[in-house]
Structure formats: structure tokens, C-alpha cells
Design a protein around this motif. Sequence first.
Motif, PDB file in Angstrom:
ATOM      1  N   LEU A 117       0.822  -1.218   0.000  1.00 27.29           N
ATOM      2  CA  LEU A 117       0.000   0.000   0.000  1.00 27.29           C
ATOM      3  C   LEU A 117       0.848   1.257   0.000  1.00 27.29           C
ATOM      4  O   LEU A 117       0.433   2.286  -0.538  1.00 27.29           O
ATOM      5  CB  LEU A 117      -0.941   0.006   1.202  1.00 27.29           C
ATOM      6  CG  LEU A 117      -2.219  -0.797   1.047  1.00 27.29           C
ATOM      7  CD1 LEU A 117      -3.036  -0.744   2.311  1.00 27.29           C
ATOM      8  CD2 LEU A 117      -3.043  -0.319  -0.132  1.00 27.29           C
ATOM      9  N   ALA A 118       2.038   1.188   0.556  1.00 30.56           N
ATOM     10  CA  ALA A 118       2.927   2.348   0.562  1.00 30.56           C
ATOM     11  C   ALA A 118       3.290   2.792  -0.848  1.00 30.56           C
ATOM     12  O   ALA A 118       3.708   3.928  -1.074  1.00 30.56           O
ATOM     13  CB  ALA A 118       4.208   2.016   1.353  1.00 30.56           C
ATOM     14  N   ASN A 119       3.108   1.911  -1.843  1.00 23.49           N
ATOM     15  CA  ASN A 119       3.400   2.263  -3.242  1.00 23.49           C
ATOM     16  C   ASN A 119       2.287   3.076  -3.892  1.00 23.49           C
ATOM     17  O   ASN A 119       2.465   3.568  -5.002  1.00 23.49           O
ATOM     18  CB  ASN A 119       3.641   0.995  -4.061  1.00 23.49           C
ATOM     19  CG  ASN A 119       4.864   0.239  -3.605  1.00 23.49           C
ATOM     20  OD1 ASN A 119       5.694   0.740  -2.862  1.00 23.49           O
ATOM     21  ND2 ASN A 119       4.978  -1.000  -4.031  1.00 23.49           N
ATOM     22  N   ASP A 120       1.156   3.195  -3.220  1.00 25.33           N
ATOM     23  CA  ASP A 120       0.049   4.002  -3.753  1.00 25.33           C
ATOM     24  C   ASP A 120       0.496   5.465  -3.767  1.00 25.33           C
ATOM     25  O   ASP A 120       0.763   6.042  -2.716  1.00 25.33           O
ATOM     26  CB  ASP A 120      -1.206   3.823  -2.891  1.00 25.33           C
ATOM     27  CG  ASP A 120      -2.365   4.723  -3.320  1.00 25.33           C
ATOM     28  OD1 ASP A 120      -2.231   5.488  -4.294  1.00 25.33           O
ATOM     29  OD2 ASP A 120      -3.409   4.642  -2.669  1.00 25.33           O
ATOM     30  N   PRO A 121       0.577   6.082  -4.930  1.00 29.31           N
ATOM     31  CA  PRO A 121       1.038   7.476  -4.996  1.00 29.31           C
ATOM     32  C   PRO A 121       0.129   8.466  -4.280  1.00 29.31           C
ATOM     33  O   PRO A 121       0.555   9.581  -3.962  1.00 29.31           O
ATOM     34  CB  PRO A 121       1.107   7.768  -6.504  1.00 29.31           C
ATOM     35  CG  PRO A 121       0.434   6.658  -7.184  1.00 29.31           C
ATOM     36  CD  PRO A 121       0.286   5.517  -6.236  1.00 29.31           C
TER      37      PRO A 121
END
Length: 123
Positions: A117-121
Amino acid sequence: MSLCETSPQIAQSPGLPTSSEGDPVFPEPWAAEAFAMALYLHEKGIFTWSEWAAALSKELHQPSRAKDGSDYFDCRVAALSGLLVSRGIADASAILDLQKSWQRAAEATPHGKPIELANDPLR
């Protein structure tokens, strides 16, 4: 001991793909995790197996579903989400927001890297 030996009711789940030995077969890790969540919530008394089977059957028989069954595990997630929302355990808009966040994260993650989820911009 296989999953089917520990919980014989799961073998009665409508349309569950199984191996020649009768064990559940999952196309992706997320599908196994969603299945495990449904099993866990059933064991905790959130819903009966009959309620789970009815919710899943309803999803599987929606006119918009793939005739070839390729969206079977999507139906499982929709059934699980519906049960959680109907019992006031989860909020439908929160589930949708989280789903969109995972999709953005997947699209932003380089090939071969774990989707987080940390990759969600937008997070």
C-alpha cells in the motif's frame, strides 16, 4: 493435514476449484488470503457456513459475472465484503477506497517487486 481435512465445510463452498486430491487451488496469494479470512470469520461466528454459501452463490450468479468462471475469486471477495458490510463490521466506502488504493499501488509497483500500500502514490 490438508485444509480440507481441518475444515470439511470448505469443500462444500460453491464452485471452489480443487486439485485432484480435493484441496483448494488458488491462482494468486491474495485469493488464498481472502479464503482464509472467510474461513476465520466463519470460525469466529461472524456468519454461518450456510450464510457464506448463499452470499457466494448470489455473487456467482450475477448476470455480469464471467461465464467461464474466471472471476470466481472476485466473487468470493465481493461475498465476503457484502457479509461484513451487512453486519456493520466494515464500511462499503472504506472497502472501495482500500481496493482503489491497492489497485494504484499495483500499477505503481515495478515488475517483480512486492505490491505494498505504501506504493500508492495517493497515500
